[in-house]
Design a protein around this motif. Sequence first.
Motif, PDB file in Angstrom:
ATOM      1  N   UNK A 116     -19.823  75.738  20.883  1.00  0.00           N
ATOM      2  CA  UNK A 116     -21.088  75.391  21.500  1.00  0.00           C
ATOM      3  C   UNK A 116     -21.056  75.283  23.016  1.00  0.00           C
ATOM      4  N   UNK A 117     -20.054  75.883  23.650  1.00  0.00           N
ATOM      5  CA  UNK A 117     -19.966  75.825  25.110  1.00  0.00           C
ATOM      6  C   UNK A 117     -20.968  76.798  25.739  1.00  0.00           C
ATOM      7  N   UNK A 118     -21.427  76.426  26.944  1.00  0.00           N
ATOM      8  CA  UNK A 118     -22.360  77.292  27.661  1.00  0.00           C
ATOM      9  C   UNK A 118     -21.850  77.561  29.068  1.00  0.00           C
ATOM     10  N   UNK A 119     -22.094  78.791  29.513  1.00  0.00           N
ATOM     11  CA  UNK A 119     -21.738  79.206  30.866  1.00  0.00           C
ATOM     12  C   UNK A 119     -22.923  79.993  31.415  1.00  0.00           C
ATOM     13  N   UNK A 120     -23.257  79.748  32.658  1.00  0.00           N
ATOM     14  CA  UNK A 120     -24.392  80.465  33.234  1.00  0.00           C
ATOM     15  C   UNK A 120     -24.056  80.989  34.627  1.00  0.00           C
ATOM     16  N   UNK A 121     -24.879  81.915  35.087  1.00  0.00           N
ATOM     17  CA  UNK A 121     -24.812  82.366  36.476  1.00  0.00           C
ATOM     18  C   UNK A 121     -25.973  81.725  37.223  1.00  0.00           C
ATOM     19  N   UNK A 142     -19.497  76.688  34.178  1.00  0.00           N
ATOM     20  CA  UNK A 142     -19.653  75.856  32.980  1.00  0.00           C
ATOM     21  C   UNK A 142     -20.887  74.973  33.081  1.00  0.00           C
ATOM     22  N   UNK A 143     -21.698  74.961  32.026  1.00  0.00           N
ATOM     23  CA  UNK A 143     -22.867  74.089  31.938  1.00  0.00           C
ATOM     24  C   UNK A 143     -22.499  72.901  31.054  1.00  0.00           C
ATOM     25  N   UNK A 144     -22.319  71.746  31.665  1.00  0.00           N
ATOM     26  CA  UNK A 144     -21.997  70.540  30.902  1.00  0.00           C
ATOM     27  C   UNK A 144     -23.280  69.854  30.436  1.00  0.00           C
ATOM     28  N   UNK A 154     -29.553  75.055  33.109  1.00  0.00           N
ATOM     29  CA  UNK A 154     -29.567  75.375  34.530  1.00  0.00           C
ATOM     30  C   UNK A 154     -28.900  76.708  34.849  1.00  0.00           C
ATOM     31  N   UNK A 155     -29.389  77.334  35.912  1.00  0.00           N
ATOM     32  CA  UNK A 155     -28.773  78.535  36.464  1.00  0.00           C
ATOM     33  C   UNK A 155     -27.869  78.068  37.605  1.00  0.00           C
ATOM     34  N   UNK A 156     -26.587  78.382  37.519  1.00  0.00           N
ATOM     35  CA  UNK A 156     -25.618  77.842  38.466  1.00  0.00           C
ATOM     36  C   UNK A 156     -24.856  78.960  39.157  1.00  0.00           C
ATOM     37  N   UNK A 157     -25.022  79.049  40.476  1.00  0.00           N
ATOM     38  CA  UNK A 157     -24.358  80.096  41.252  1.00  0.00           C
ATOM     39  C   UNK A 157     -22.845  79.914  41.296  1.00  0.00           C
ATOM     40  N   UNK A 166     -25.096  67.841  39.902  1.00  0.00           N
ATOM     41  CA  UNK A 166     -24.566  66.621  39.308  1.00  0.00           C
ATOM     42  C   UNK A 166     -24.779  65.421  40.239  1.00  0.00           C
ATOM     43  N   UNK A 167     -24.563  65.617  41.525  1.00  0.00           N
ATOM     44  CA  UNK A 167     -24.751  64.508  42.465  1.00  0.00           C
ATOM     45  C   UNK A 167     -26.219  64.105  42.574  1.00  0.00           C
ATOM     46  N   UNK A 168     -27.119  65.065  42.455  1.00  0.00           N
ATOM     47  CA  UNK A 168     -28.537  64.705  42.459  1.00  0.00           C
ATOM     48  C   UNK A 168     -28.872  63.873  41.224  1.00  0.00           C
ATOM     49  N   UNK A 169     -28.298  64.236  40.092  1.00  0.00           N
ATOM     50  CA  UNK A 169     -28.547  63.492  38.859  1.00  0.00           C
ATOM     51  C   UNK A 169     -27.948  62.091  38.946  1.00  0.00           C
TER      52      UNK A 169
END
Length: 357
Positions: A116-121, A142-144, A154-157, A166-169
């Motif tokens: 169930x792991x997710x990875x995004x661009x 990696x999308x945690x 989320x789309x993560x560059x 993460x810091x905003x959260x």
Amino acid sequence: MAERGGFDVIIGNPPYVEYSEVKNYRVSGYRTEPCGNLYAFVCERSYRLVNSSGQFGMIVPMSCISTERMTTLRALWSRNSFDSHISVYSADAHPSILFNGVKFRLTILLQGRGTGKMYSTGFLRWFPSYRDVLFATIRYVTVTDELVRLGLIPKLYADLQQSVNRKMIEGSRVRVGTFIHNDGPISAYAHRIVAHYVKAFDFIPFFKNQRDGERKSEDYKVFTVENKGQRSALCALLNSTAFYIWFVSYSDVYHCGRDLILDFPADIAELSEDDSLLKLNSKLIHDLKANCVRRKVPYKKTGLVTYDEFYPRKSKSIIDEIDELLAKHYGFTEEELDFIINYDIKYRMGDELNAEE
């Protein structure tokens, strides 16, 4: 094929057609029926047909990860414990397309059963000359679980963006929605359609049409707060590049929905006590007004429409100052702040950036 457990590999490019437009057949027993688009049904059927060690790959609209109505499709990913590699493409001709004749914001889903792991661009944009090396330069992040908001992926560059989100959260225990009241006395106005900048104002931008006269454009959504200080803090926040990164991460990169704004982690009351931030917001609003252009466009239904068009890129230096103050609030490092200030800058600044060079 059923006796062998299903297909080893399923790949495809399903139709992107609204179910409501289909007249000659109906689906039955599909968990994705609430998604309302045929591509979701094709994905669900494929999940049933692929074997336990098989691989799945589809080119589908970006809505699969960024809209609420695709929730039941994403739920199948968890239900099947899919490991998902999700690459996301602008692909709508701004500035370039992915495939000839297709102007859609697209996602390439690569999935297989795992843990169930997710990875995004990130949300990938490119100029035509870069198309040949686009896929060779894709990088997944990696999308945690804590980075998933409102059920949206989320789309993560880069790892830097993962850290920024993460810091905003973690930087605020409350959300913008905590400070928004339906009957609040003071109003801010945020434009719901976003190109390269989110636009928020402490006044109602000029809008007039021949049929209805002068009025507020429906494209501006109202957010009411308790006092002017909170309004200034909210406008500064929404105009920042930090919030723009949040918007790109979780939206369809077109509509800045109310829920997205309300979910943003920020203590508006605390920010409203920062005189430097409030002064910067006043400076930004003044600059946006100074650079706006009054446009006139004819429409069949409403006649001639006259409105003020704003150019935030001309005020980028002030927005950068706002981000520098927000960096202290969220605890961004210098490297993270540099990432924020220069985020997508060649697309956001365009010819003005080239002129500076």
